[in-house]
Design a protein around this motif. Structure first.
Motif, short mmCIF file in Angstrom:
data_model
loop_
_atom_site.label_atom_id
_atom_site.label_comp_id
_atom_site.label_asym_id
_atom_site.label_seq_id
_atom_site.Cartn_x
_atom_site.Cartn_y
_atom_site.Cartn_z
N VAL A 41 43.04 -21.35 -33.96
CA VAL A 41 44.07 -20.62 -33.23
C VAL A 41 45.14 -21.63 -32.82
CG1 VAL A 41 44.58 -19.13 -31.28
CG2 VAL A 41 42.32 -19.02 -32.38
N THR A 42 46.36 -21.38 -33.22
CA THR A 42 47.46 -22.30 -32.98
C THR A 42 48.51 -21.65 -32.10
OG1 THR A 42 47.11 -23.24 -35.18
CG2 THR A 42 49.17 -23.78 -34.08
N GLN A 43 48.92 -22.36 -31.07
CA GLN A 43 49.95 -21.84 -30.18
C GLN A 43 51.15 -22.79 -30.16
OE1 GLN A 43 47.01 -20.57 -26.66
NE2 GLN A 43 49.14 -20.03 -26.26
N THR A 44 52.33 -22.21 -30.10
CA THR A 44 53.55 -22.99 -29.94
C THR A 44 54.50 -22.26 -28.99
OG1 THR A 44 54.51 -21.92 -31.90
CG2 THR A 44 53.48 -24.08 -32.22
N PRO A 45 55.29 -22.99 -28.21
CA PRO A 45 55.20 -24.44 -28.03
C PRO A 45 54.04 -24.82 -27.12
CG PRO A 45 56.82 -23.52 -26.53
CD PRO A 45 56.31 -22.37 -27.35
N ARG A 46 53.73 -26.08 -27.04
CA ARG A 46 52.67 -26.53 -26.15
C ARG A 46 53.15 -26.61 -24.71
NH1 ARG A 46 48.65 -29.58 -28.04
NH2 ARG A 46 47.86 -29.27 -25.93
N HIS A 47 54.40 -26.93 -24.54
CA HIS A 47 54.99 -27.01 -23.21
C HIS A 47 56.35 -26.31 -23.23
CE1 HIS A 47 52.09 -30.11 -21.94
NE2 HIS A 47 52.20 -30.54 -23.17
N LEU A 48 56.67 -25.64 -22.13
CA LEU A 48 57.94 -24.93 -22.05
C LEU A 48 58.43 -24.93 -20.61
CD1 LEU A 48 60.10 -23.12 -23.37
CD2 LEU A 48 58.62 -21.16 -22.91
N VAL A 49 59.67 -25.35 -20.44
CA VAL A 49 60.33 -25.26 -19.14
C VAL A 49 61.50 -24.30 -19.31
CG1 VAL A 49 61.54 -26.50 -17.31
CG2 VAL A 49 59.68 -27.63 -18.56
N GLY B 220 43.44 -20.79 -28.43
CA GLY B 220 44.43 -21.79 -28.78
C GLY B 220 44.54 -22.81 -27.66
N GLN B 221 45.33 -23.85 -27.89
CA GLN B 221 45.44 -24.93 -26.92
C GLN B 221 46.31 -24.57 -25.73
OE1 GLN B 221 46.52 -27.91 -30.00
NE2 GLN B 221 44.86 -29.10 -29.12
N GLY B 222 47.01 -23.44 -25.83
CA GLY B 222 47.77 -22.97 -24.69
C GLY B 222 49.20 -23.48 -24.65
N THR B 223 50.01 -22.74 -23.93
CA THR B 223 51.38 -23.16 -23.62
C THR B 223 51.47 -23.35 -22.11
OG1 THR B 223 52.38 -21.96 -25.48
CG2 THR B 223 53.82 -22.50 -23.61
N ARG B 224 51.83 -24.57 -21.72
CA ARG B 224 52.00 -24.81 -20.28
C ARG B 224 53.44 -24.47 -19.93
NH1 ARG B 224 48.90 -26.28 -16.55
NH2 ARG B 224 47.27 -26.89 -18.01
N LEU B 225 53.60 -23.41 -19.17
CA LEU B 225 54.92 -22.88 -18.84
C LEU B 225 55.31 -23.24 -17.41
CD1 LEU B 225 57.36 -20.95 -19.43
CD2 LEU B 225 55.95 -19.12 -18.50
N THR B 226 56.51 -23.74 -17.27
CA THR B 226 57.07 -24.02 -15.94
C THR B 226 58.38 -23.26 -15.82
OG1 THR B 226 56.11 -26.25 -15.95
CG2 THR B 226 57.84 -25.80 -14.34
#
Lengths: 113, 110
Positions: A4-12, A105-111
């Protein structure tokens, strides 16, 4: 290639922005999920899709809008978010929606700023 | 009462020791039980399913006590790499929702 692939990994993003999270699963599963994970809280189920059809919406605010074009892809469209929406957003899939185990998936860290 | 309750920890345990923690649940209709582990800033990963007869996988043993409505996880000969948060998860055949605990944090020290 991970299952399971998620994009993006980080998002501000700002509160007036529109962005989308993407999830793709390569496991041939029929069910896909969006979860929200906030610090020190249990995972919160947001949406469930089974064979591309949405089967659950856990009272999620309309500023979160899911889309499932096929059984391998899942999107989460974001608009006019609030700072309290900052969290880790996890996509998962499972063979069936019968309460069995799920692969994440590895998740998207959202700020949200 | 929360549907799934776990001691948040952290449990600080010396390497090589045995550690056990429980998870209690409120819905007696729960049919499936799992332990997941989640490393810091990573996604949850299935550790093992918990069967009525118990389940053992190497150093890990999981037990289910339906009468008292709890599941347990025992880790023997703990390794530094066992440091993680362990999530208790329940499933119900009547719906497709997995009910998640908030997790127990385990720290293995050298």
């Amino acid at each position: 290639e991970t299952g399971v692939t998620q994009t993006p990994r980080h998002l501000v993003m700002g509160m007036t922005n529109k962005k989308s999270l993407k999830c793709e699963q390569h496991l041939g599963h029929n069910a896909m999920y969006w979860y929200k994970q906030s610090a020190k809280k249990p995972l919160e189920l947001m949406f469930v899709y089974n064979f591309k059809e949405q089967t659950e919406n856990n009272s999620v605010p309309s500023r979160f809008s899911p889309e499932c074009p096929n059984s391998s892809h899942l999107f989460l469209h974001l608009h006019t978010l609030q700072p309290e929406d900052s969290a880790l957003y996890l996509c998962a899939s499972s063979q069936e929606v019968t309460g069995g185990s799920a692969f994440f998936g590895q998740g998207t860290r959202l700020t949200v700023v | 009462r929360k549907e799934v309750e776990q001691d948040p920890g952290p449990f600080n345990v010396p390497e090589g020791a045995t550690v056990a923690f429980n998870c209690t649940y409120s819905n007696s209709a729960s049919q499936s039980f799992f332990w997941y582990r989640q490393d810091c800033r990573k996604e949850p990963k299935l550790l093992m399913s918990v069967y009525s007869s118990g389940n053992e996988d190497g150093r890990f043993t999981a037990q289910l006590n339906r009468a008292s409505q709890y599941i347990s996880l025992l880790i023997r000969d703990s390794k530094l790499s066992d440091s993680a948060t362990y999530l208790c998860v329940l499933g119900e055949n009547s719906n497709y929702q997995l009910i998640w605990g908030a997790g127990t944090k385990l720290i293995i020290k050298p």
